[in-house]
Write an enzyme that holds these catalytic residues in place. Structure first.
Site, PDB file in Angstrom:
ATOM      1  N   SER A 134     -55.564   2.789  -9.057  1.00  0.00           N
ATOM      2  CA  SER A 134     -55.495   1.507  -9.781  1.00  0.00           C
ATOM      3  C   SER A 134     -56.008   1.683 -11.208  1.00  0.00           C
ATOM      4  O   SER A 134     -57.069   2.287 -11.421  1.00  0.00           O
ATOM      5  CB  SER A 134     -56.357   0.448  -9.086  1.00  0.00           C
ATOM      6  OG  SER A 134     -55.955   0.287  -7.762  1.00  0.00           O
ATOM      7  N   GLU A 151     -67.671  -0.343  -3.213  1.00  0.00           N
ATOM      8  CA  GLU A 151     -66.294  -0.862  -3.321  1.00  0.00           C
ATOM      9  C   GLU A 151     -66.053  -1.925  -2.246  1.00  0.00           C
ATOM     10  O   GLU A 151     -65.483  -2.981  -2.517  1.00  0.00           O
ATOM     11  CB  GLU A 151     -65.291   0.284  -3.151  1.00  0.00           C
ATOM     12  CG  GLU A 151     -63.851  -0.220  -3.197  1.00  0.00           C
ATOM     13  CD  GLU A 151     -62.814   0.894  -3.090  1.00  0.00           C
ATOM     14  OE1 GLU A 151     -63.161   2.003  -2.638  1.00  0.00           O
ATOM     15  OE2 GLU A 151     -61.658   0.635  -3.454  1.00  0.00           O
ATOM     16  N   GLN A 203     -60.517   5.239  -9.929  1.00  0.00           N
ATOM     17  CA  GLN A 203     -61.017   5.949  -8.743  1.00  0.00           C
ATOM     18  C   GLN A 203     -59.961   6.935  -8.231  1.00  0.00           C
ATOM     19  O   GLN A 203     -58.903   6.504  -7.771  1.00  0.00           O
ATOM     20  CB  GLN A 203     -61.314   4.911  -7.656  1.00  0.00           C
ATOM     21  CG  GLN A 203     -61.785   5.483  -6.339  1.00  0.00           C
ATOM     22  CD  GLN A 203     -61.900   4.396  -5.273  1.00  0.00           C
ATOM     23  OE1 GLN A 203     -61.129   3.443  -5.277  1.00  0.00           O
ATOM     24  NE2 GLN A 203     -62.861   4.534  -4.376  1.00  0.00           N
ATOM     25  N   GLY A 204     -60.251   8.208  -8.285  1.00  0.00           N
ATOM     26  CA  GLY A 204     -59.310   9.229  -7.810  1.00  0.00           C
ATOM     27  C   GLY A 204     -59.718   9.737  -6.440  1.00  0.00           C
ATOM     28  O   GLY A 204     -60.282  10.833  -6.327  1.00  0.00           O
ATOM     29  N   TYR A 205     -59.449   8.956  -5.416  1.00  0.00           N
ATOM     30  CA  TYR A 205     -59.755   9.360  -4.042  1.00  0.00           C
ATOM     31  C   TYR A 205     -58.468   9.713  -3.284  1.00  0.00           C
ATOM     32  O   TYR A 205     -58.267  10.843  -2.887  1.00  0.00           O
ATOM     33  CB  TYR A 205     -60.460   8.209  -3.284  1.00  0.00           C
ATOM     34  CG  TYR A 205     -61.957   8.100  -3.474  1.00  0.00           C
ATOM     35  CD1 TYR A 205     -62.587   8.532  -4.631  1.00  0.00           C
ATOM     36  CD2 TYR A 205     -62.741   7.518  -2.485  1.00  0.00           C
ATOM     37  CE1 TYR A 205     -63.956   8.397  -4.793  1.00  0.00           C
ATOM     38  CE2 TYR A 205     -64.116   7.383  -2.625  1.00  0.00           C
ATOM     39  CZ  TYR A 205     -64.720   7.826  -3.783  1.00  0.00           C
ATOM     40  OH  TYR A 205     -66.079   7.685  -3.926  1.00  0.00           O
ATOM     41  N   SER A 206     -57.593   8.692  -3.082  1.00  0.00           N
ATOM     42  CA  SER A 206     -56.430   8.858  -2.194  1.00  0.00           C
ATOM     43  C   SER A 206     -55.449   9.890  -2.731  1.00  0.00           C
ATOM     44  O   SER A 206     -55.272  10.032  -3.938  1.00  0.00           O
ATOM     45  CB  SER A 206     -55.687   7.532  -2.052  1.00  0.00           C
ATOM     46  OG  SER A 206     -56.559   6.529  -1.660  1.00  0.00           O
TER      47      SER A 206
END
Ligand SMILES: Cc1cc2nc3c(=O)[nH]c(=O)nc-3n(C[C@H](O)[C@H](O)[C@H](O)COP(=O)(O)OP(=O)(O)OC[C@H]3O[C@@H](n4cnc5c(N)ncnc54)[C@H](O)[C@@H]3O)c2cc1C
Length: 395
Positions: free
Chosen positions: A164, A247, A129-132
């Site tokens: 992660s 999530e 997951q590429g969010y932050s």
């Protein structure tokens, strides 16, 4: 809310239990969090997910045409309970199964569903997951990773952090800024990026557990086909929130908390205090009772969510409650264990006299991370207050 399972469901539970007893890998996967750098470990982790999928126990509610069985959610909930109960290794493809898959089922094109969903199920493709980003965590909509459209591609530049599993992932679902002039929630798009693309660099970060669980990811002119856009251009915020909903549900698991509580109770029975097991100490018993009440409340909340799903009711703020209550409860369970162990809680995992295989110090540190990951407790409380209780907004 109906708390009873049908005779068929009870029978199904026994079948799943038997399968797990016979098939759980006996060694080599540990609690699922070690050895992430090790290719042999990764291969075994993928093999375990594939085995569970082939037995028919993964993503059972997904549509049949994409590898699911279109079953009622209660079947999957029974499997999930049994998997936790049997202490089976966690599924390496969890982000794809729990977050991207359900998002694609609602928001993906037919081509995207056909291309990605089956490989999520078999663990052939692992997702992260590429969010932050640095400076954009709680205030996610301020993210700055830029994607410019050049011909039929996005060209991505910027950085993600705390990603992660990026070190072994094949693909990333990623939020990028496609319109820097628009108000911050309106210029974001949701795209799918191949982790093997030229210009993409993964740098591991070491957590306080000593694991390299998450990473920094850098994009230097990374080219992504335009067909990898999920939802509409500049309208990725709504898709991003669909993923966040899944999530948050994933992070708070009632059966997981129940297992931890049982382990804490066994620990309290094994520790002697003033000539008696700690479990007989009136003050500690009170603490156990308090924790058990919270575990039971979580279980009932899970049953309520399941009932809502079966009846097709629109979910509200239940996922945020799950995340907030579940992750804080898990950390409090670990804190109680650490205090019960006293000085022994400081022992390293490989010390010969370590208590309960060193599970609790690791769990204490790891569970603290999950109070933060997926949106901190403060943020969950803000959302519950504003959307659930309709209290005035802070901004
Ligand atoms: C174990 C773990 C795994 C993770 N995995 C991933 C991943 O795979 N992909 C990914 O994209 N991200 C991941 N994250 C990042 C995670 O989503 C962020 O850490 C989280 O959203 C918080 O952002 P931040 O760390 O920037 O903290 P900040 O946003 O800087 O927050 C700092 C503090 O301020 C508080 N705060 C901030 N804003 C408010 C507000 N409006 N009201 C009240 N309090 C506020 C926060 O609660 C916190 O206590 C992971 C994090 C952890 C710990």
């Amino acid at each position: 809310m109906d708390l009873n399972f049908t005779p068929e469901e009870d029978e199904f539970r026994i079948k799943v239990r038997r399968f797990l007893e016979e098939n759980i890998p006996k060694s080599g996967l540990g609690d699922g969090r070690e050895g992430r750098e090790d290719k042999a470990w990764l291969a075994r982790a993928k093999e375990w997910q594939r085995k569970l999928y082939e037995a028919g126990y993964v993503a059972m509610a997904w549509p049949k045409e994409f590898g699911g069985q279109a079953l009622e959610p209660v079947r999957q909930s029974i499997v999930n309970d049994e998997v936790v109960r049997a202490k089976a290794p966690y599924l390496i493809g969890g982000s794809g199964l729990g977050m991207l898959g359900p998002t694609l089922i609602s928001w993906g094109t037919e081509e995207q569903k056909k291309r990605y969903l089956p490989k999520i199920l078999t663990a052939e493709e692992i997702w992260c997951q590429g969010y932050s980003e640095p400076g954009s965590g709680s205030d996610l909509a301020s993210l700055r990773t830029r994607a410019e459209i050049v011909g039929d591609e996005f060209v991505v530049n910027g950085q993600k952090v705390w990603t992660s599993g990026a070190q072994y992932s094949d693909m990333m679902f990623c939020l990028v800024r496609t319109d820097p002039e628009a108000p911050k929630h309106r210029g974001i798009s949701y795209i799918l990026i191949d982790m093997h693309s030229p210009g993409l660099t993964v740098r591991p970060l070491v957590q306080m557990t000593g694991d390299r669980g998450f990473n920094e990811v850098f994009f230097d002119n990374v080219r992504v086909p335009r067909k990898n856009l999920v939802g509409k251009l500049n309208e990725g915020w709504i898709v991003a929130n669909a993923t966040l909903f899944h999530e948050r549900n994933m992070l708070g698991s009632a059966s997981g908390s129940e297992q931890r509580f049982n382990r804490l109770r066994a620990l309290a029975k094994s520790i002697q205090r003033n000539g008696h097991p700690l479990s007989e100490d009136p003050v500690f018993r009170q603490r156990l009772a308090d924790l058990q009440i919270r575990v039971e409340a979580m279980r009932l909340h899970a049953m309520r969510q399941l009932t809502d799903q079966i009846r097709g009711r629109q979910p509200g703020i239940e996922a945020m409650i799950n995340k907030l209550v579940g992750t804080e409860l898990n950390h409090d369970l670990a804190t109680a264990a650490m205090e019960a162990m006293g000085d022994d809680s400081m022992l390293a995992r490989d010390e010969p006299s370590v208590v309960d295989k060193g599970y609790w110090p690791y769990e204490w540190m790891f569970s603290l991370g999950l109070v933060i990951g997926g949106g901190t407790s403060h943020i969950q409380k803000n959302i519950i207050a504003e959307r659930g209780l309709k209290m005035p907004k802070s901004r």
